[in-house]
Design a protein around this motif. Structure first.
Motif, PDB file in Angstrom:
ATOM      1  N   MET A  15     -10.012   5.314  -4.022  1.00  0.00           N
ATOM      2  CA  MET A  15      -8.768   5.648  -3.318  1.00  0.00           C
ATOM      3  C   MET A  15      -8.519   4.622  -2.216  1.00  0.00           C
ATOM      4  O   MET A  15      -9.447   4.176  -1.552  1.00  0.00           O
ATOM      5  CB  MET A  15      -8.896   7.030  -2.676  1.00  0.00           C
ATOM      6  N   LEU A  16      -7.264   4.298  -2.027  1.00  0.00           N
ATOM      7  CA  LEU A  16      -6.912   3.271  -1.054  1.00  0.00           C
ATOM      8  C   LEU A  16      -6.678   3.867   0.334  1.00  0.00           C
ATOM      9  O   LEU A  16      -6.135   4.964   0.453  1.00  0.00           O
ATOM     10  CB  LEU A  16      -5.644   2.547  -1.511  1.00  0.00           C
ATOM     11  N   ASP A  17      -7.086   3.138   1.355  1.00  0.00           N
ATOM     12  CA  ASP A  17      -6.779   3.593   2.716  1.00  0.00           C
ATOM     13  C   ASP A  17      -5.348   3.203   3.063  1.00  0.00           C
ATOM     14  O   ASP A  17      -4.634   2.595   2.262  1.00  0.00           O
ATOM     15  CB  ASP A  17      -7.812   3.073   3.732  1.00  0.00           C
ATOM     16  N   LYS A  18      -4.928   3.577   4.267  1.00  0.00           N
ATOM     17  CA  LYS A  18      -3.539   3.405   4.663  1.00  0.00           C
ATOM     18  C   LYS A  18      -3.021   1.989   4.467  1.00  0.00           C
ATOM     19  O   LYS A  18      -1.967   1.782   3.885  1.00  0.00           O
ATOM     20  CB  LYS A  18      -3.380   3.804   6.128  1.00  0.00           C
ATOM     21  N   GLU A  19      -3.751   1.015   4.990  1.00  0.00           N
ATOM     22  CA  GLU A  19      -3.312  -0.378   4.914  1.00  0.00           C
ATOM     23  C   GLU A  19      -3.262  -0.875   3.476  1.00  0.00           C
ATOM     24  O   GLU A  19      -2.318  -1.535   3.056  1.00  0.00           O
ATOM     25  CB  GLU A  19      -4.261  -1.272   5.732  1.00  0.00           C
ATOM     26  N   GLU A  20      -4.308  -0.546   2.724  1.00  0.00           N
ATOM     27  CA  GLU A  20      -4.374  -0.977   1.326  1.00  0.00           C
ATOM     28  C   GLU A  20      -3.250  -0.345   0.501  1.00  0.00           C
ATOM     29  O   GLU A  20      -2.633  -0.986  -0.350  1.00  0.00           O
ATOM     30  CB  GLU A  20      -5.735  -0.590   0.722  1.00  0.00           C
ATOM     31  N   PHE A  21      -2.982   0.929   0.800  1.00  0.00           N
ATOM     32  CA  PHE A  21      -1.958   1.627   0.031  1.00  0.00           C
ATOM     33  C   PHE A  21      -0.560   1.104   0.361  1.00  0.00           C
ATOM     34  O   PHE A  21       0.326   1.089  -0.484  1.00  0.00           O
ATOM     35  CB  PHE A  21      -2.040   3.136   0.283  1.00  0.00           C
ATOM     36  N   LYS A  22      -0.399   0.671   1.599  1.00  0.00           N
ATOM     37  CA  LYS A  22       0.879   0.088   2.012  1.00  0.00           C
ATOM     38  C   LYS A  22       1.171  -1.148   1.152  1.00  0.00           C
ATOM     39  O   LYS A  22       2.284  -1.333   0.664  1.00  0.00           O
ATOM     40  CB  LYS A  22       0.789  -0.312   3.484  1.00  0.00           C
ATOM     41  N   ILE A  23       0.173  -1.977   0.979  1.00  0.00           N
ATOM     42  CA  ILE A  23       0.330  -3.188   0.164  1.00  0.00           C
ATOM     43  C   ILE A  23       0.599  -2.811  -1.293  1.00  0.00           C
ATOM     44  O   ILE A  23       1.497  -3.359  -1.935  1.00  0.00           O
ATOM     45  CB  ILE A  23      -0.930  -4.076   0.283  1.00  0.00           C
ATOM     46  N   ALA A  24      -0.140  -1.841  -1.798  1.00  0.00           N
ATOM     47  CA  ALA A  24       0.046  -1.399  -3.186  1.00  0.00           C
ATOM     48  C   ALA A  24       1.462  -0.859  -3.389  1.00  0.00           C
ATOM     49  O   ALA A  24       2.104  -1.146  -4.406  1.00  0.00           O
ATOM     50  CB  ALA A  24      -0.989  -0.342  -3.548  1.00  0.00           C
ATOM     51  N   SER A  25       1.965  -0.101  -2.415  1.00  0.00           N
ATOM     52  CA  SER A  25       3.317   0.456  -2.515  1.00  0.00           C
ATOM     53  C   SER A  25       4.367  -0.639  -2.574  1.00  0.00           C
ATOM     54  O   SER A  25       5.340  -0.540  -3.312  1.00  0.00           O
ATOM     55  CB  SER A  25       3.632   1.348  -1.310  1.00  0.00           C
ATOM     56  N   LYS A  26       4.140  -1.676  -1.772  1.00  0.00           N
ATOM     57  CA  LYS A  26       5.072  -2.804  -1.778  1.00  0.00           C
ATOM     58  C   LYS A  26       5.096  -3.482  -3.136  1.00  0.00           C
ATOM     59  O   LYS A  26       6.151  -3.806  -3.670  1.00  0.00           O
ATOM     60  CB  LYS A  26       4.665  -3.818  -0.709  1.00  0.00           C
ATOM     61  N   LEU A  27       3.896  -3.713  -3.696  1.00  0.00           N
ATOM     62  CA  LEU A  27       3.811  -4.362  -5.006  1.00  0.00           C
ATOM     63  C   LEU A  27       4.446  -3.479  -6.079  1.00  0.00           C
ATOM     64  O   LEU A  27       5.064  -3.973  -7.024  1.00  0.00           O
ATOM     65  CB  LEU A  27       2.349  -4.654  -5.351  1.00  0.00           C
ATOM     66  N   TYR A  28       4.302  -2.173  -5.902  1.00  0.00           N
ATOM     67  CA  TYR A  28       4.858  -1.226  -6.865  1.00  0.00           C
ATOM     68  C   TYR A  28       6.389  -1.267  -6.843  1.00  0.00           C
ATOM     69  O   TYR A  28       7.030  -1.373  -7.881  1.00  0.00           O
ATOM     70  CB  TYR A  28       4.362   0.187  -6.562  1.00  0.00           C
ATOM     71  N   LYS A  36      13.214  -7.773 -15.640  1.00  0.00           N
ATOM     72  CA  LYS A  36      13.196  -8.804 -16.671  1.00  0.00           C
ATOM     73  C   LYS A  36      12.025  -8.707 -17.647  1.00  0.00           C
ATOM     74  O   LYS A  36      12.193  -8.781 -18.846  1.00  0.00           O
ATOM     75  CB  LYS A  36      13.214 -10.189 -16.027  1.00  0.00           C
ATOM     76  N   SER A  37      10.826  -8.558 -17.097  1.00  0.00           N
ATOM     77  CA  SER A  37       9.665  -8.594 -17.984  1.00  0.00           C
ATOM     78  C   SER A  37       9.229  -7.189 -18.410  1.00  0.00           C
ATOM     79  O   SER A  37       9.742  -6.184 -17.930  1.00  0.00           O
ATOM     80  CB  SER A  37       8.525  -9.321 -17.283  1.00  0.00           C
ATOM     81  N   ASN A  38       8.288  -7.118 -19.312  1.00  0.00           N
ATOM     82  CA  ASN A  38       7.830  -5.820 -19.790  1.00  0.00           C
ATOM     83  C   ASN A  38       6.913  -5.153 -18.758  1.00  0.00           C
ATOM     84  O   ASN A  38       6.502  -5.761 -17.768  1.00  0.00           O
ATOM     85  CB  ASN A  38       7.139  -5.949 -21.149  1.00  0.00           C
ATOM     86  N   LYS A  39       6.604  -3.889 -18.983  1.00  0.00           N
ATOM     87  CA  LYS A  39       5.888  -3.084 -18.004  1.00  0.00           C
ATOM     88  C   LYS A  39       4.567  -3.720 -17.569  1.00  0.00           C
ATOM     89  O   LYS A  39       4.262  -3.813 -16.387  1.00  0.00           O
ATOM     90  CB  LYS A  39       5.623  -1.701 -18.607  1.00  0.00           C
ATOM     91  N   GLN A  40       3.794  -4.183 -18.516  1.00  0.00           N
ATOM     92  CA  GLN A  40       2.491  -4.753 -18.200  1.00  0.00           C
ATOM     93  C   GLN A  40       2.614  -5.991 -17.317  1.00  0.00           C
ATOM     94  O   GLN A  40       1.868  -6.168 -16.373  1.00  0.00           O
ATOM     95  CB  GLN A  40       1.745  -5.082 -19.505  1.00  0.00           C
ATOM     96  N   GLU A  41       3.607  -6.806 -17.600  1.00  0.00           N
ATOM     97  CA  GLU A  41       3.833  -8.017 -16.795  1.00  0.00           C
ATOM     98  C   GLU A  41       4.333  -7.684 -15.403  1.00  0.00           C
ATOM     99  O   GLU A  41       3.921  -8.267 -14.416  1.00  0.00           O
ATOM    100  CB  GLU A  41       4.863  -8.923 -17.485  1.00  0.00           C
ATOM    101  N   ARG A  42       5.248  -6.721 -15.352  1.00  0.00           N
ATOM    102  CA  ARG A  42       5.842  -6.341 -14.078  1.00  0.00           C
ATOM    103  C   ARG A  42       4.789  -5.841 -13.100  1.00  0.00           C
ATOM    104  O   ARG A  42       4.821  -6.146 -11.918  1.00  0.00           O
ATOM    105  CB  ARG A  42       6.877  -5.234 -14.301  1.00  0.00           C
ATOM    106  N   PHE A  43       3.877  -5.014 -13.597  1.00  0.00           N
ATOM    107  CA  PHE A  43       2.888  -4.390 -12.722  1.00  0.00           C
ATOM    108  C   PHE A  43       1.600  -5.199 -12.602  1.00  0.00           C
ATOM    109  O   PHE A  43       0.642  -4.751 -11.989  1.00  0.00           O
ATOM    110  CB  PHE A  43       2.604  -2.956 -13.196  1.00  0.00           C
ATOM    111  N   GLN A  44       1.618  -6.359 -13.196  1.00  0.00           N
ATOM    112  CA  GLN A  44       0.458  -7.238 -13.180  1.00  0.00           C
ATOM    113  C   GLN A  44      -0.100  -7.454 -11.769  1.00  0.00           C
ATOM    114  O   GLN A  44      -1.299  -7.338 -11.522  1.00  0.00           O
ATOM    115  CB  GLN A  44       0.859  -8.578 -13.812  1.00  0.00           C
ATOM    116  N   GLU A  45       0.798  -7.718 -10.824  1.00  0.00           N
ATOM    117  CA  GLU A  45       0.385  -8.012  -9.447  1.00  0.00           C
ATOM    118  C   GLU A  45      -0.289  -6.799  -8.801  1.00  0.00           C
ATOM    119  O   GLU A  45      -1.303  -6.919  -8.118  1.00  0.00           O
ATOM    120  CB  GLU A  45       1.617  -8.401  -8.631  1.00  0.00           C
ATOM    121  N   LEU A  46       0.290  -5.632  -9.013  1.00  0.00           N
ATOM    122  CA  LEU A  46      -0.269  -4.392  -8.472  1.00  0.00           C
ATOM    123  C   LEU A  46      -1.642  -4.102  -9.078  1.00  0.00           C
ATOM    124  O   LEU A  46      -2.607  -3.810  -8.373  1.00  0.00           O
ATOM    125  CB  LEU A  46       0.685  -3.227  -8.757  1.00  0.00           C
ATOM    126  N   LEU A  47      -1.724  -4.208 -10.390  1.00  0.00           N
ATOM    127  CA  LEU A  47      -2.992  -3.934 -11.072  1.00  0.00           C
ATOM    128  C   LEU A  47      -4.068  -4.931 -10.631  1.00  0.00           C
ATOM    129  O   LEU A  47      -5.219  -4.548 -10.384  1.00  0.00           O
ATOM    130  CB  LEU A  47      -2.804  -3.985 -12.596  1.00  0.00           C
TER     131      LEU A  47
END
Ligand SMILES: [Zn+2]
Ligand SMILES: [Zn+2]
Length: 102
Positions: A15-28, A36-47
């Motif tokens: 589980m992510l802490d506050k700061e980490e989750f903030k970054i994840a939310s932004k990437l999401y 433009k790209s498919n789901k896997q490509e789009r979420f690549q950065e977050l994953l």
């Protein structure tokens, strides 16, 4: 980052802490805007962010978005599973009542 039991996934996950989750939310949200790209490509950065951070091999972006420590309560002193919400008074797993100041 902390390994905690997730009530939705029914297993222990990082589980992510506050700061980490903030970054994840932004990437999401960035990924959601990218049509433009498919789901896997789009979420690549977050994953990649989550998996680098946790050493996990998560493939489902939506799973990451509920793996925030702040969504859950502290771990139950009896069974070690977290309270389902920060405000929960009784452990959903073993029925243990939460100490007022715990
Ligand atoms: Zn989960
Ligand atoms: Zn418990």
């Amino acid at each position: 980052m902390e390994i905690k039991y997730c009530w939705r996934c029914k297993l222990k996950v990082p589980m992510l802490d506050k700061e980490e989750f903030k970054i994840a939310s932004k990437l999401y949200s960035k990924a959601l805007k990218n049509t433009k790209s498919n789901k896997q490509e789009r979420f690549q950065e977050l994953l990649a962010y989550y998996n680098n951070l946790t050493g996990f091999a998560e493939t489902e972006p939506n799973a990451i978005m509920h793996h925030a420590i702040e969504y859950y309560g502290p771990d139950c002193v009896k069974c070690g599973k977290p309270y389902r919400t920060p405000k929960a008074n009784i452990c959903a797993a073993c029925g243990n009542k939460r100490e007022p100041n715990a």
